[in-house]
Enzyme design. Structure first.
Site: not given
Ligand code: AMP
Length: 284
Positions: A30, A35, A37, A61, A148-149, A188
Site C-alpha cells: 500500500m 525498509e 517493504h 480493507q 511480511g511476517q 503507520r
Molecule cells: P503494507 O504496505 O503495509 O500493506 O505492507 C506491504 C507488505 O510489506 C506486507 O506484506 C507487509 O507485511 C510487509 N511489511 C510491512 N511492514 C513490514 C516490516 N516491518 N517487516 C517486514 N515486512 C513488512
C-alpha cells in the site's frame, strides 16, 4: 522501471517476460515504503527475473472509522525507492481500475479471519485483503508473492486462499524488519509523536520478555503472556489484544508445545500498531 496504471499494460508486460522464459515475483503493498517493504523487494529481486511491486491503498480493507483518507501517500518517493531496488514494474492503479462499476465479488476466508485483527477491525478487513490479493494474483500471475511476517494473520489468510482456490503461486513470508529500538517498521509509525514513539518500543520489549520466559524453560502460556503483559502495562500501553495462538491454525494455546505466535495489537498515540513473534515449540 515502468510505472503502469492499467491491468492491460501489466498483462502485456508479464506476457512478454514469460515469452522470454522469465519468472515473475510480486510484492503487494500500500506504499509509503520503509525498509520492511524494501526487504521484500530485495528478496523478490534476488529470486525472480521480472519484479512487480503493486502500490494500491486498497479501500475495501479499511473500516469506516479507520485511516483510509489520511493513510500516508507519496508515489514519487515510493517510485524512486523501488527503482533503487531494481524493481521492473510499479503497478499503481486507480481505484476504478481495480473496482470498476458493478464489481460484486468478495473472497471470504472463514475461521482464521474471525479472531485477532478480524475481530477488532471487522470481517471486511480480511475480505478486502483476500479479494485484492486474489485479483493481483490474477493480474500479475506471479510465480512467487512476497509478504511480511509483520502481518502474520494476513500471511495465513493469503496462504489459505492459495490453498483453497488452487492458485499457482508460492507465498514467501519475509522476516519482520525493525527500527534499532525494536519497533516493527510500519507505514503507520509516521502517526507517532515523540512521546508515542518512545512508548511504542514496549511492544517489541514485551515480545522479548515473553521469549526470555520460554528460553528459561517455561513454556506455559500464562507465564509467557504475563511477562509480556507486564512490560506493556509498565509502559501504559492501551492493549487491544495480547494472545498466544497456534502458528498455523491461530487457535488459542495454553502452552508452547508446537510453534506458536505471540500477537499483540495496541493503540499508541494516534497509531494502531501490531507486532508478533514466533515462539518455537518445546514439548513439556
Ligand atoms: P503494507 O504496505 O503495509 O500493506 O505492507 C506491504 C507488505 O510489506 C506486507 O506484506 C507487509 O507485511 C510487509 N511489511 C510491512 N511492514 C513490514 C516490516 N516491518 N517487516 C517486514 N515486512 C513488512
Amino acid at each position: 522501471m515502468k510505472i503502469l496504471r492499467t491491468i492491460a499494460e501489466v498483462r502485456a508486460a508479464v506476457r512478454a517476460a514469460r515469452a522470454e522464459g522469465e519468472t515473475v515475483g510480486l510484492v503487494p503493498t500500500m506504499g509509503a515504503f520503509h525498509e520492511g517493504h524494501l526487504s521484500l523487494m530485495r528478496q523478490a529481486r534476488a529470486e525472480s527475473d521480472l519484479v512487480v511491486v503493486s502500490l494500491f491503498v486498497n479501500p475495501t480493507q479499511f473500516g469506516a472509522n479507520e485511516d483510509l483518507s489520511t493513510y500516508p501517500r507519496d508515489e514519487a518517493r515510493d517510485a524512486a525507492l523501488a527503482e533503487v531496488e531494481g524493481v521492473d514494474i510499479l503497478f499503481a492503479p486507480a481505484a476504478a481500475e481495480i473496482y470498476p462499476d458493478g464489481f460484486a465479488t468478495n473472497i471470504h476466508v472463514a475461521g482464521i479471519t474471525e479472531v485477532l485483527d478480524g475481530a477488532i477491525r471487522g470481517a471486511h478487513h480480511f475480505d478486502g485483503v483476500a479479494t485484492v490479493v486474489t485479483k493481483l494474483f490474477g493480474i500479475v500471475t506471479p510465480d512467487v508473492a512476497y509478504f511480511g511476517q509483520k502481518d502474520a494473520q494476513q500471511v495465513l489468510v493469503v496462504r489459505r486462499v492459495v490453498r483453497d482456490l488452487d492458485l499457482d503461486v508460492r507465498i514467501e513470508a519475509c522476516p519482520i524488519v525493525r527500527e534499532p529500538d525494536g519497533l516493527a517498521m510500519s507505514s503507520r509509525n509516521v502517526y507517532l509523536d515523540a512521546d508515542a514513539r518512545a512508548q511504542a518500543s514496549a511492544l517489541n520489549r514485551s515480545i522479548d520478555a515473553a521469549e526470555a520466559v520460554l528460553a528459561s524453560g517455561q513454556n506455559d502460556g500464562e507465564s509467557i503472556r504475563a511477562a509480556a503483559d507486564r512490560v506493556l502495562a509498565d509502559a501504559s500501553i492501551d492493549v487491544e489484544y495480547l494472545e498466544l495462538r497456534d502458528a498455523e491454525t491461530l487457535q488459542p494455546v495454553d502452552a508452547v508445545e508446537r510453534d506458536a505466535l505471540l500477537l499483540v495489537a495496541a493503540r499508541v498515540g494516534a497509531a494502531r500498531l501490531i507486532d508478533n513473534h514466533l515462539l518455537r515449540g518445546v514439548a513439556s
